[in-house]
Structures are given as structure tokens and as C-alpha cells.
Design a protein around this motif. Structure first.
Motif, short mmCIF file in Angstrom:
data_model
loop_
_atom_site.label_atom_id
_atom_site.label_comp_id
_atom_site.label_asym_id
_atom_site.label_seq_id
_atom_site.Cartn_x
_atom_site.Cartn_y
_atom_site.Cartn_z
N ALA A 1 7.38 2.06 -6.74
CA ALA A 1 7.35 2.41 -5.31
C ALA A 1 6.00 2.97 -4.92
CB ALA A 1 8.44 3.43 -4.99
N VAL A 2 5.56 2.62 -3.71
CA VAL A 2 4.39 3.23 -3.08
C VAL A 2 4.84 3.66 -1.69
CG1 VAL A 2 2.01 2.97 -2.34
CG2 VAL A 2 2.83 1.71 -4.36
N VAL A 3 4.73 4.97 -1.39
CA VAL A 3 5.20 5.49 -0.11
C VAL A 3 4.03 6.13 0.63
CG1 VAL A 3 7.53 5.80 -0.96
CG2 VAL A 3 5.91 7.70 -1.10
N PHE A 4 4.16 6.18 1.95
CA PHE A 4 3.07 6.63 2.81
C PHE A 4 3.57 7.69 3.78
CE2 PHE A 4 2.60 2.22 1.57
CZ PHE A 4 1.34 2.21 0.99
N GLY A 5 3.01 8.91 3.69
CA GLY A 5 3.43 9.98 4.58
C GLY A 5 4.92 10.26 4.50
N SER A 6 5.47 10.19 3.29
CA SER A 6 6.92 10.34 3.13
C SER A 6 7.39 11.74 3.53
CB SER A 6 7.31 10.08 1.67
OG SER A 6 8.67 10.39 1.46
N LEU A 7 8.55 11.79 4.18
CA LEU A 7 9.16 13.07 4.52
C LEU A 7 9.80 13.73 3.32
CD1 LEU A 7 10.95 12.30 7.93
CD2 LEU A 7 8.62 13.09 7.52
N GLY A 8 9.90 13.04 2.21
CA GLY A 8 10.51 13.61 1.01
C GLY A 8 12.02 13.58 1.09
N LEU A 9 12.65 13.89 -0.03
CA LEU A 9 14.10 13.85 -0.10
C LEU A 9 14.71 15.17 0.36
CD1 LEU A 9 14.67 12.00 -3.49
CD2 LEU A 9 14.73 11.07 -1.19
N SER A 10 15.70 15.08 1.20
CA SER A 10 16.43 16.25 1.67
C SER A 10 17.88 15.86 1.88
CB SER A 10 15.84 16.79 2.98
OG SER A 10 15.79 15.78 3.98
N GLY A 11 18.76 16.85 1.91
CA GLY A 11 20.17 16.58 2.10
C GLY A 11 20.90 16.27 0.82
N GLN A 12 20.22 16.43 -0.34
CA GLN A 12 20.88 16.19 -1.62
C GLN A 12 21.34 17.51 -2.21
OE1 GLN A 12 18.39 13.91 -4.27
NE2 GLN A 12 19.22 11.99 -3.50
N SER A 13 22.43 17.47 -2.94
CA SER A 13 22.96 18.68 -3.56
C SER A 13 22.55 18.81 -5.02
CB SER A 13 24.50 18.68 -3.48
OG SER A 13 25.04 17.54 -4.12
N THR A 14 21.96 17.75 -5.58
CA THR A 14 21.55 17.78 -6.98
C THR A 14 20.04 17.90 -7.10
OG1 THR A 14 21.46 15.36 -7.03
CG2 THR A 14 23.52 16.39 -7.69
N ALA A 15 19.59 18.36 -8.26
CA ALA A 15 18.16 18.49 -8.51
C ALA A 15 17.51 17.12 -8.54
CB ALA A 15 17.93 19.21 -9.83
N ILE A 16 16.27 17.06 -8.08
CA ILE A 16 15.54 15.79 -7.99
C ILE A 16 14.35 15.85 -8.92
CG2 ILE A 16 14.38 14.17 -6.46
CD1 ILE A 16 15.92 15.56 -4.16
N ALA A 17 14.22 14.88 -9.79
CA ALA A 17 13.15 14.88 -10.78
C ALA A 17 11.94 14.08 -10.30
CB ALA A 17 13.66 14.29 -12.10
N THR A 18 10.79 14.42 -10.82
CA THR A 18 9.58 13.63 -10.56
C THR A 18 9.73 12.26 -11.21
OG1 THR A 18 8.20 15.61 -10.47
CG2 THR A 18 7.09 13.53 -10.93
N ASP A 19 9.24 11.24 -10.54
CA ASP A 19 9.39 9.87 -11.01
C ASP A 19 8.01 9.25 -11.18
OD1 ASP A 19 9.96 7.18 -11.45
OD2 ASP A 19 11.64 7.16 -10.03
N ALA A 20 7.64 8.94 -12.39
CA ALA A 20 6.32 8.39 -12.68
C ALA A 20 6.10 7.04 -12.03
CB ALA A 20 6.12 8.28 -14.19
N ARG A 21 7.17 6.39 -11.60
CA ARG A 21 7.06 5.06 -11.00
C ARG A 21 6.73 5.12 -9.52
NH1 ARG A 21 12.85 2.94 -11.80
NH2 ARG A 21 13.17 5.02 -10.89
N VAL A 22 6.68 6.33 -8.94
CA VAL A 22 6.45 6.50 -7.50
C VAL A 22 5.04 7.00 -7.26
CG1 VAL A 22 7.17 7.70 -5.40
CG2 VAL A 22 8.89 7.00 -7.11
N THR A 23 4.31 6.30 -6.38
CA THR A 23 3.00 6.73 -5.91
C THR A 23 3.11 7.11 -4.44
OG1 THR A 23 1.80 5.31 -7.46
CG2 THR A 23 0.62 6.03 -5.50
N ALA A 24 2.54 8.25 -4.08
CA ALA A 24 2.63 8.71 -2.69
C ALA A 24 1.24 8.95 -2.12
CB ALA A 24 3.45 10.00 -2.61
N PHE A 25 0.98 8.35 -0.96
CA PHE A 25 -0.24 8.62 -0.20
C PHE A 25 0.05 9.74 0.79
CE2 PHE A 25 -1.35 4.61 -1.98
CZ PHE A 25 -2.74 4.51 -1.93
N THR A 26 -0.79 10.78 0.77
CA THR A 26 -0.59 11.91 1.67
C THR A 26 -1.91 12.32 2.30
OG1 THR A 26 -0.99 13.64 0.00
CG2 THR A 26 1.26 12.79 0.18
#
Length: 282
Positions: free
Chosen positions: A166-191
Motif C-alpha cells: 500500500a501507498v497512502v497519501f495524507g491518510s487520516l489514519g485508523l480510528s474507530g477500532q477497539s483493538t490495537a493496531i500494529a505497524t505494517d512494513a508493507r505500507v508507505t505513507a506520504f505526509t
């Protein structure tokens, strides 16, 4: 729809050299407000994957949507799922009235809920990809769409048959989840440091590419008064076109760096054509 034999996939429209730029274009095309982008992608060898029988690759559920494509990567068929970001705010209107009636804005702090609206479409996309024998899947999106792309990645682990990136741009990030969210090496984010949107939710990127486009000062954090009084000001650091430009320059910078210098590059700051890129692993 069926794919040609693997031996027929000889062109390479999607490569490591143009991956970030191409996915930025696909993310922008998902807004469906620029027909030239759609025709340009099709001319370059991208095919819309029709999931609803309406002749195009867009799946819509309430206010949420994504585009589905198939193309070629590394000489083999690949699929792309591009989640649409917020597209129902009238930025020409001042004050709170710009946000009134925006179904998308209601999900800015519940991006998982936005993604969940697309459950049926995601299932259809996954089934089509599996039926076509595609093992490479690329995921992208801008803003709210970037968050949906991150949510998709949390549900799709690599296995012996399939690989996801995945490559994401200006992502709002994950919210609304009740479980812990781990870092994913497969995701690249432009900020962009002056874009507060990446502070709204939990970011999962394994690689964050932070870019500055020559601002004399960078204001981080949410300026609520400015956001309310001048909604359009948000776009000065959040527009998809800015991220697409950064992705293009980033790909160009990578192309000019020998493979042996990749590690050094990923921990350094580089200036290219007036654009400063600070690239760092999380």
C-alpha cells in the motif's frame, strides 16, 4: 472477465520506478472528477475491473467508494484497489456550513466505519482477484481513502499465494477500532508536516515519507479556528495534487540513487527540484 496467458503480459506499466507516482494518479482518479486521468490510465494499459456490471471499476456503498483496476507489474497481472477520500464538502462556502451535510466528514474520526461500508465491495474485489489468479495487489487512497487503504491492509496478510503493498497519501489514519493496531512494513505513507490530518488517527505505515514544499514555517497540529473560518485553507497542505507531485519527485530521486545507497537514502534528507524529502523508517 478473464486474463490473457501469462506469456502475453510483456509490458510493464507498473514498476518499482514509477509505483508511488502511479498510485498517486490512481488515488486521484478515484475521485472521478477528472476524466482525463481515467482515459490516461486506460491508454497506459490499466483496465477497470467492473464489479457491479455498470461498465466501470467504481464500487459505491452509501457515501463510500473505491476504484478497482487490473494492470501489469513485473511482467505479471496485478490488481489495484484505490479508496476514494472525502468529496462532498463545499470548500467555496465559509464557516461550518461547508461541513454541514457531509457524510464523509462524519467518518473522519471513525475511518474504520467508513471502510466497513464497503464490505460487500471489498469481498467482490477479493473474489475477482482470486478468480483471475492475480497474486499482486496494490492498495492506495488519499485522505479518508488512505485510511480505508490502511484498514484494508489490516485484513489482508501476505501468504504463499498473494502479496499486498500500500501507498497512502495524507491518510487520516485508523480510528474507530477497539483493538490495537500494529505497524505494517508493507505500507508507505506520504505526509506533509503542515497537514494535521495525519494526526487524527493511528498511522500504520512502515515507511513514512515526509515532504516539505518550501514553506517558510510549518504549523503542525489542528488549527480549529482556521479550519472553520476558511475550510479551503485545509487544501493548501492536503490536496492530492501536492502528494502526487511529491510522489513523482520521490520516484525520480530513487531512480538516481545506486542500489547500494538505498539504506543511506532512507535515513537522510534530500532536496530535489526545490522539494525537500525526509525519508525515515518507522
Amino acid at each position: 472477465m478473464s486474463l490473457a496467458a501469462a506469456s502475453d503480459w510483456t509490458s510493464l506499466p507498473l514498476t518499482s520506478a514509477n509505483l508511488d507516482t502511479t498510485l498517486a494518479v490512481v488515488a486521484e482518479a478515484s475521485y472521478r472528477d477528472n476524466t482525463a486521468l481515467i482515459s490516461g490510465l486506460e491508454s497506459a494499459g490499466f483496465v477497470q475491473l467492473d464489479l457491479e456490471g455498470d461498465g466501470n471499476g467504481t464500487f459505491v456503498a452509501q457515501n463510500a467508494a473505491f476504484d478497482a483496476w487490473i494492470t501489469v507489474a513485473n511482467g505479471a497481472p496485478a490488481a489495484i484497489i484505490a479508496f476514494r477520500g472525502t468529496d462532498d464538502i463545499n470548500y467555496a462556502t465559509d464557516g461550518l456550513s461547508a461541513y454541514q451535510g457531509s457524510a464523509d466528514a462524519a467518518f473522519w474520526l471513525d475511518t474504520t466505519g467508513y471502510y466497513n461500508l464497503l464490505d460487500a465491495g471489498v469481498s467482490a474485489f477479493d473474489a475477482a482477484v482470486n478468480a483471475l489468479g492475480i497474486t499482486q495487489v496494490y492498495v492506495t487512497g488519499h485522505s479518508l481513502g488512505g485510511a480505508a487503504a490502511q484498514a484494508y491492509m489490516t485484513e489482508h496478510a501476505d501468504d504463499a499465494d498473494s502479496r499486498y503493498a500500500a501507498v497512502v497519501f495524507g491518510s487520516l489514519g485508523l480510528s474507530g477500532q477497539s483493538t490495537a493496531i500494529a505497524t505494517d512494513a508493507r505500507v508507505t505513507a506520504f505526509t506533509d508536516p503542515s497537514d494535521f490530518s495525519n494526526q487524527l488517527g493511528v498511522q500504520t505505515a512502515g515507511l513514512t515519507i515526509s515532504f516539505s514544499q518550501g514553506e517558510t514555517s510549518l504549523d503542525t497540529g489542528l488549527d480549529l479556528s482556521a479550519l472553520i473560518s476558511d475550510p479551503a485553507s485545509f487544501l493548501t497542505s492536503h490536496s492530492i495534487s501536492l502528494f502526487a507531485d511529491a510522489a513523482n519527485r520521490y520516484d525520480a530521486a530513487k531512480a538516481g540513487i545506486p542500489a547500494t545507497d538505498v539504506t543511506t537514502f532512507f535515513t537522510s534528507t534530500l532536496s530535489v527540484g526545490g522539494l525537500t524529502l525526509t525519508v525515515s523508517p518507522v
